[in-house]
Design a protein around this motif. Structure first.
Motif, PDB file in Angstrom:
ATOM      1  N   ALA A  89      -9.603  17.594  13.808  1.00 20.20           N
ATOM      2  CA  ALA A  89      -9.281  16.207  14.119  1.00 20.20           C
ATOM      3  C   ALA A  89     -10.171  15.289  13.289  1.00 20.20           C
ATOM      4  O   ALA A  89     -11.351  15.575  13.060  1.00 20.20           O
ATOM      5  CB  ALA A  89      -9.476  15.933  15.602  1.00 20.20           C
ATOM      6  N   ALA A  90      -9.599  14.185  12.825  1.00 22.71           N
ATOM      7  CA  ALA A  90     -10.349  13.235  12.003  1.00 22.71           C
ATOM      8  C   ALA A  90      -9.728  11.859  12.146  1.00 22.71           C
ATOM      9  O   ALA A  90      -8.583  11.710  12.594  1.00 22.71           O
ATOM     10  CB  ALA A  90     -10.345  13.669  10.538  1.00 22.71           C
ATOM     11  N   LEU A  91     -10.497  10.850  11.756  1.00 28.35           N
ATOM     12  CA  LEU A  91     -10.008   9.478  11.729  1.00 28.35           C
ATOM     13  C   LEU A  91      -9.614   9.106  10.302  1.00 28.35           C
ATOM     14  O   LEU A  91     -10.130   9.665   9.333  1.00 28.35           O
ATOM     15  CB  LEU A  91     -11.085   8.511  12.233  1.00 28.35           C
ATOM     16  CG  LEU A  91     -11.479   8.634  13.704  1.00 28.35           C
ATOM     17  CD1 LEU A  91     -12.613   7.668  14.018  1.00 28.35           C
ATOM     18  CD2 LEU A  91     -10.294   8.382  14.616  1.00 28.35           C
ATOM     19  N   GLY A  92      -8.714   8.156  10.185  1.00 35.21           N
ATOM     20  CA  GLY A  92      -8.298   7.713   8.861  1.00 35.21           C
ATOM     21  C   GLY A  92      -7.557   6.394   8.930  1.00 35.21           C
ATOM     22  O   GLY A  92      -7.425   5.784   9.995  1.00 35.21           O
ATOM     23  N   ARG A  93      -7.063   5.953   7.766  1.00 37.60           N
ATOM     24  CA  ARG A  93      -6.293   4.712   7.694  1.00 37.60           C
ATOM     25  C   ARG A  93      -5.057   4.935   6.833  1.00 37.60           C
ATOM     26  O   ARG A  93      -5.099   5.670   5.845  1.00 37.60           O
ATOM     27  CB  ARG A  93      -7.128   3.573   7.105  1.00 37.60           C
ATOM     28  CG  ARG A  93      -8.261   3.108   8.000  1.00 37.60           C
ATOM     29  CD  ARG A  93      -8.893   1.826   7.479  1.00 37.60           C
ATOM     30  NE  ARG A  93     -10.041   1.437   8.278  1.00 37.60           N
ATOM     31  CZ  ARG A  93      -9.971   0.759   9.425  1.00 37.60           C
ATOM     32  NH1 ARG A  93      -8.771   0.397   9.889  1.00 37.60           N
ATOM     33  NH2 ARG A  93     -11.059   0.447  10.088  1.00 37.60           N
ATOM     34  N   LEU A  94      -3.973   4.275   7.205  1.00 37.46           N
ATOM     35  CA  LEU A  94      -2.742   4.325   6.416  1.00 37.46           C
ATOM     36  C   LEU A  94      -2.888   3.415   5.203  1.00 37.46           C
ATOM     37  O   LEU A  94      -3.265   2.243   5.336  1.00 37.46           O
ATOM     38  CB  LEU A  94      -1.547   3.872   7.264  1.00 37.46           C
ATOM     39  CG  LEU A  94      -1.157   4.765   8.442  1.00 37.46           C
ATOM     40  CD1 LEU A  94      -0.008   4.133   9.213  1.00 37.46           C
ATOM     41  CD2 LEU A  94      -0.767   6.153   7.956  1.00 37.46           C
ATOM     42  N   GLU A  95      -2.596   3.949   4.024  1.00 36.79           N
ATOM     43  CA  GLU A  95      -2.718   3.171   2.791  1.00 36.79           C
ATOM     44  C   GLU A  95      -1.594   3.533   1.835  1.00 36.79           C
ATOM     45  O   GLU A  95      -1.080   4.659   1.868  1.00 36.79           O
ATOM     46  CB  GLU A  95      -4.058   3.455   2.089  1.00 36.79           C
ATOM     47  CG  GLU A  95      -5.281   3.002   2.835  1.00 36.79           C
ATOM     48  CD  GLU A  95      -6.545   3.251   2.029  1.00 36.79           C
ATOM     49  OE1 GLU A  95      -6.426   3.692   0.860  1.00 36.79           O
ATOM     50  OE2 GLU A  95      -7.643   3.018   2.567  1.00 36.79           O
ATOM     51  N   PRO A  96      -1.213   2.598   0.946  1.00 37.75           N
ATOM     52  CA  PRO A  96      -0.304   2.963  -0.146  1.00 37.75           C
ATOM     53  C   PRO A  96      -1.014   3.910  -1.108  1.00 37.75           C
ATOM     54  O   PRO A  96      -2.217   3.770  -1.362  1.00 37.75           O
ATOM     55  CB  PRO A  96       0.012   1.620  -0.819  1.00 37.75           C
ATOM     56  CG  PRO A  96      -0.384   0.578   0.184  1.00 37.75           C
ATOM     57  CD  PRO A  96      -1.506   1.159   0.980  1.00 37.75           C
ATOM     58  N   ALA A  97      -0.282   4.872  -1.631  1.00 33.66           N
ATOM     59  CA  ALA A  97      -0.896   5.846  -2.537  1.00 33.66           C
ATOM     60  C   ALA A  97      -1.449   5.171  -3.789  1.00 33.66           C
ATOM     61  O   ALA A  97      -2.463   5.604  -4.340  1.00 33.66           O
ATOM     62  CB  ALA A  97       0.124   6.913  -2.919  1.00 33.66           C
ATOM     63  N   ALA A  98      -0.799   4.105  -4.254  1.00 35.64           N
ATOM     64  CA  ALA A  98      -1.251   3.408  -5.464  1.00 35.64           C
ATOM     65  C   ALA A  98      -2.289   2.338  -5.169  1.00 35.64           C
ATOM     66  O   ALA A  98      -2.741   1.649  -6.086  1.00 35.64           O
ATOM     67  CB  ALA A  98      -0.059   2.782  -6.188  1.00 35.64           C
ATOM     68  N   GLY A  99      -2.672   2.184  -3.917  1.00 34.11           N
ATOM     69  CA  GLY A  99      -3.691   1.205  -3.568  1.00 34.11           C
ATOM     70  C   GLY A  99      -3.113  -0.164  -3.261  1.00 34.11           C
ATOM     71  O   GLY A  99      -1.922  -0.437  -3.455  1.00 34.11           O
ATOM     72  N   ILE A 100      -3.975  -1.023  -2.770  1.00 37.31           N
ATOM     73  CA  ILE A 100      -3.608  -2.393  -2.411  1.00 37.31           C
ATOM     74  C   ILE A 100      -4.039  -3.328  -3.536  1.00 37.31           C
ATOM     75  O   ILE A 100      -5.137  -3.204  -4.074  1.00 37.31           O
ATOM     76  CB  ILE A 100      -4.274  -2.798  -1.083  1.00 37.31           C
ATOM     77  CG1 ILE A 100      -3.747  -1.911   0.057  1.00 37.31           C
ATOM     78  CG2 ILE A 100      -4.027  -4.266  -0.774  1.00 37.31           C
ATOM     79  CD1 ILE A 100      -4.441  -2.143   1.379  1.00 37.31           C
ATOM     80  N   VAL A 101      -3.158  -4.258  -3.900  1.00 33.45           N
ATOM     81  CA  VAL A 101      -3.421  -5.187  -5.004  1.00 33.45           C
ATOM     82  C   VAL A 101      -3.559  -6.594  -4.445  1.00 33.45           C
ATOM     83  O   VAL A 101      -2.655  -7.086  -3.760  1.00 33.45           O
ATOM     84  CB  VAL A 101      -2.294  -5.140  -6.051  1.00 33.45           C
ATOM     85  CG1 VAL A 101      -2.546  -6.164  -7.154  1.00 33.45           C
ATOM     86  CG2 VAL A 101      -2.174  -3.743  -6.638  1.00 33.45           C
ATOM     87  N   HIS A 102      -4.694  -7.226  -4.750  1.00 36.28           N
ATOM     88  CA  HIS A 102      -4.909  -8.624  -4.383  1.00 36.28           C
ATOM     89  C   HIS A 102      -4.554  -9.497  -5.585  1.00 36.28           C
ATOM     90  O   HIS A 102      -5.035  -9.265  -6.695  1.00 36.28           O
ATOM     91  CB  HIS A 102      -6.359  -8.863  -3.971  1.00 36.28           C
ATOM     92  CG  HIS A 102      -6.785  -8.045  -2.781  1.00 36.28           C
ATOM     93  ND1 HIS A 102      -6.355  -8.315  -1.503  1.00 36.28           N
ATOM     94  CD2 HIS A 102      -7.587  -6.952  -2.684  1.00 36.28           C
ATOM     95  CE1 HIS A 102      -6.876  -7.441  -0.666  1.00 36.28           C
ATOM     96  NE2 HIS A 102      -7.627  -6.592  -1.358  1.00 36.28           N
TER      97      HIS A 102
END
Length: 398
Positions: A44-57
């Motif tokens: 068991a582990a914690l994590g976060r949902l993210e786009p594979a290509a990353g987030i762009v600002h």
């Protein structure tokens, strides 16, 4: 009566002691919300949902102002290069482009005029040179013909003199006047031939000099043209025009740097742009879970991968259902141990954990659902194959 008082005193003392024990004694440690049940072949582990290509600002030029903001909303898809906002400085930058273009055109016109004048001067010098050299071949040919004639004339005179000398040697009487005329004819023919040779040499030298002068005048005219054209900084003027156009094109509006989906909009029409992003977007066609696996569980996960892919179940209260993912090789497992950046919501849990980052790709069928919850904190349960569950002890047993 005395015994009753002692009884009340003991009860009061016990109550106070119980209060302080309950108030200040630490709670018994509870199970981690990311720990699998004892005996279960899971990690068991914690994590976060993210786009594979990353987030762009997406940012804009600081200090500029948003003149127009195109209709934008979270979940809206944008194509790379699609306009996001028009900037107030676009009009001023367009004027700079027009001014730079006008300066370049004026400089180009002056350059063309100087070039035409210089080329005309070169043509005039070349014409004079060609004109000076045009009669050279005819003049030299005529003088060569005269030299040939004078040579033959000299030969005839010499033969006549030689015949008279032979007669005199044979004691034949030759009038002195005739003999003197023959000698004079030879001398005259030699003199005329020498004069013709000198004239030809002089003519040849004259044409050679004219040739050099013509070449020098043409070269001087060409050099003068090069120097005149060098005074016109066309390259720098064109560079200024290109720079002005580039600045206008780049800063007249803000465009989407990638093709993707809008996650969050922060910009408003009329606002002055700061160092904060105008909006946040991402390519959500592939989603992952950036998982933080406890350092003691990483080797178990690696051993499990030797037996095939490891399935993962992703859960969170905000999700309408569980998501599925899988890890198929060790390339998604980081080689560096670091402190956790995802924290349990349970305040009693240890907030200083050593973890290893593991990227878990989600199944394609869960991508659309996960894209609605970018950056959501989730719990990841890795289902270890039964054949690998007993190979290594769990982190809690080490």
């Amino acid at each position: 009566m005395l015994s009753l008082l002692w009884t009340l005193l003991l009860l009061a003392t016990g109550g106070v002691a119980g209060y302080f024990l309950a108030r200040f004694m630490p709670d018994a440690p509870s199970a981690s919300p990311v720990s699998a049940p004892t005996g279960s072949p899971r990690i068991a582990a914690l994590g976060r949902l993210e786009p594979a290509a990353g987030i762009v600002h997406v940012y804009g030029p600081v200090g500029d102002r948003i003149a127009r903001l195109y209709p934008l909303a979270p979940g809206q898809s944008l194509q790379q290069g699609q306009p996001i906002a028009e900037l107030a400085s676009a009009e001023e930058r367009q004027k700079q482009v027009a001014l730079a273009e006008l300066e370049l055109q004026e400089l180009q016109d002056r350059f063309d005029a100087a070039k035409q004048a210089g080329e005309a001067k070169i043509r005039a010098a070349e014409a004079e040179w060609q004109q000076a050299m045009a009669a050279r071949d005819q003049d030299l040919a005529a003088q060569d013909a005269r030299l040939e004639y004078l040579t033959q004339q000299l030969q005839v005179a010499e033969k006549s003199l030689e015949r008279l000398e032979q007669l005199r040697a044979s004691r034949v009487t030759v009038p002195a006047e005739e003999y003197d005329k023959a000698r004079l004819a030879v001398a005259q023919a030699k003199a005329e031939r020498q004069a013709a040779e000198a004239l030809r040499r002089k003519t040849l030298l004259s044409y050679q000099h004219a040739d050099k002068v013509g070449q020098a005048r043409k070269a001087a005219a060409e050099q003068e043209l090069r120097e005149a054209l060098a005074r016109f900084p066309l390259q720098s003027a064109k560079a200024r025009w290109d720079h002005a156009r580039d600045q206008w094109e780049r800063h007249r509006m803000v465009r989407a740097p990638i093709s993707g989906q809008i996650l969050h909009v922060q910009a408003n029409p009329g606002q002055t742009i700061t160092q904060e992003p105008l909006l946040t977007m991402a390519d959500v066609s592939r989603m992952i879970v950036r998982t933080e696996v406890y350092e003691g569980d990483v080797e178990r996960l690696r051993q499990a991968l030797h037996h095939g892919s490891v399935l993962a179940t992703i859960q969170a209260p905000a999700l309408p259902r569980s998501l599925r993912g899988s890890v198929s090789d060790e390339n998604v497992i980081s080689r560096m141990i670091s402190l956790n950046r995802v924290f349990s919501l349970d305040p009693r849990m240890d907030r200083d954990r050593r973890v290893v980052e593991v990227l878990v790709p989600l199944d394609p069928g869960d991508t659309n659902l996960a894209a609605r919850f970018v950056n959501l904190q989730v719990t990841v349960l890795f289902e270890l194959p039964a054949s690998s569950a007993a190979e290594l002890p769990k982190a809690s047993e080490q």
